[in-house]
Scaffold this active site. Structure first.
Site, PDB file in Angstrom:
ATOM      1  N   HIS A  82      37.503  32.712  40.503  1.00  0.00           N
ATOM      2  CA  HIS A  82      37.632  34.007  39.441  1.00  0.00           C
ATOM      3  C   HIS A  82      38.732  33.344  38.335  1.00  0.00           C
ATOM      4  CE1 HIS A  82      35.566  36.301  42.394  1.00  0.00           C
ATOM      5  NE2 HIS A  82      36.424  36.073  43.272  1.00  0.00           N
ATOM      6  N   GLU A 106      42.756  38.648  44.471  1.00  0.00           N
ATOM      7  CA  GLU A 106      42.224  39.512  45.579  1.00  0.00           C
ATOM      8  C   GLU A 106      42.762  39.245  46.794  1.00  0.00           C
ATOM      9  OE1 GLU A 106      37.886  38.859  45.593  1.00  0.00           O
ATOM     10  OE2 GLU A 106      38.152  36.865  45.947  1.00  0.00           O
ATOM     11  N   HIS A 131      36.781  29.423  46.859  1.00  0.00           N
ATOM     12  CA  HIS A 131      36.846  30.265  48.229  1.00  0.00           C
ATOM     13  C   HIS A 131      35.363  30.787  48.437  1.00  0.00           C
ATOM     14  CE1 HIS A 131      37.204  33.443  44.988  1.00  0.00           C
ATOM     15  NE2 HIS A 131      36.416  34.167  45.935  1.00  0.00           N
ATOM     16  N   ARG A 190      30.133  31.272  40.137  1.00  0.00           N
ATOM     17  CA  ARG A 190      29.617  30.833  41.369  1.00  0.00           C
ATOM     18  C   ARG A 190      29.401  29.216  40.921  1.00  0.00           C
ATOM     19  NH1 ARG A 190      24.910  33.495  41.112  1.00  0.00           N
ATOM     20  NH2 ARG A 190      25.863  35.434  42.185  1.00  0.00           N
TER      21      ARG A 190
END
Length: 320
Positions: A101, A118, A176, A196
């Site tokens: 991200h 996150e 990740h 992605r």
């Protein structure tokens, strides 16, 4: 404003399964439900109150009409009338795509969005289930780009076996993926921006490969090997144990064997409780709500005292 529960927003995913129904009782009908969004103001996916006198109101409506009461003055000053975090439960029957991200600056410039920092709390994991978190060595942008082009990216990645209670902090830029057989609670900035970069060459139900964002990711990746992702935290029962304290959210772990009173008069932030084990009743001067494993409650910033009543619940307490 009484403690609030919201209707789950359920998301089909190529990698999803049925555990959100089987374990948590979520009202799913699909065999590939991967996510339950518990608290969201992402456009098109805005949470709706499921209990009490405010049932049927959307979270955004409540923020628009009672911003400081619900969010806290300092939160409104910082984020305006946007709910700054997104809360989910995730069931990965298959491996998720390899992704990352962007940070706030890049996300703002490219997508007019927050970045996406996150954290994950592992609620359940099959034997030998893994996460991918970061690289297994320092890599250059050129090495990385070549590995993506040659389908050898997996050779550069760091794998972590996981069990219940393990907690991971995923800062922006860190590559990740959640592995097959992992069910977790996720706390993140309000953002749905994901780059992605590898998807195991899988095809969707229509036979199409999912879109990759390899060019966008090049300037967003953190190419250094870092061991900053595994969260170490204490497990003192009937105490507030700090897990993560970052600029975007603060998360504590609370395991109850008896009732616990919390004084929140000076908090100036909403409080979220995610139940990650057992069940509890949460009471305030304005009302009470019961939550069980896989459920979430939101308490307004105006709440001055919170009573947690349980003899076995595990809770994540989230504030700003």
């Amino acid at each position: 404003m009484h403690p609030l529960k919201f209707k789950p927003i359920l998301k089909e995913r190529l990698w999803g399964g049925t555990k959100l129904k089987e374990v948590f009782g979520k009202p799913i009908e699909s065999d590939i439900t991967g996510e339950s969004w518990e608290l969201s103001t992402v456009p098109g996916d805005i949470s709706v109150v499921a209990n009490g006198s405010l049932e049927g109101k959307s979270l955004q409506e409540l923020i628009d009409s009672n911003g400081e009461e619900l969010l806290g003055k300092s939160v409104v000053e910082r984020f305006g009338k946007e709910f700054p975090i997104l809360i989910k439960f995730i069931d990965a029957k298959q491996d998720l795509s390899i992704q990352l991200h962007p940070n706030d600056a890049l996300a703002k410039e490219r997508h007019n969005s927050f970045g996406k920092t996150e954290m994950w709390y592992i609620m359940d994991a099959d034997p030998k289930a893994e996460l991918i978190v970061g690289f297994n060595k320092d890599v250059t942008k050129e090495e990385y780009a070549e590995s993506v082009a040659n389908d050898t990216l997996l050779d550069l990645l760091n794998y972590e076996q996981v069990k219940e209670g393990d907690t991971f902090f995923i800062n922006t830029g860190k590559i990740h993926a959640i592995g097959a057989g992992v069910m977790l609670a996720e706390i993140q900035q309000t953002s749905d921006v994901t780059y992605r970069v590898f998807d195991f060459n899988r095809k969707d139900k229509d036979g199409n490969l999912r879109e990759l964002h390899t060019d966008l990711a090049l300037d967003a990746v953190d190419y250094e090997k870092k061991d900053d992702f595994k969260v170490s935290y204490s497990h003192e029962k009937n105490e507030v144990n700090t897990m993560v304290d970052c600029p975007y959210f603060k998360t504590n772990f609370i395991e109850l064997t008896e009732n616990l009173e919390l004084d929140t008069v000076n908090r100036d932030s909403f409080t979220i409780f995610m139940c990650v084990g057992g069940e509890a009743k949460i009471s305030t001067a304005e009302g009470e709500v019961a939550i069980k494993s896989g459920e979430t409650a939101l308490l307004p910033a105006s709440t001055q005292k919170i009573s947690l009543q349980s003899t076995g619940a595990k809770l994540l307490e989230v504030t700003i």
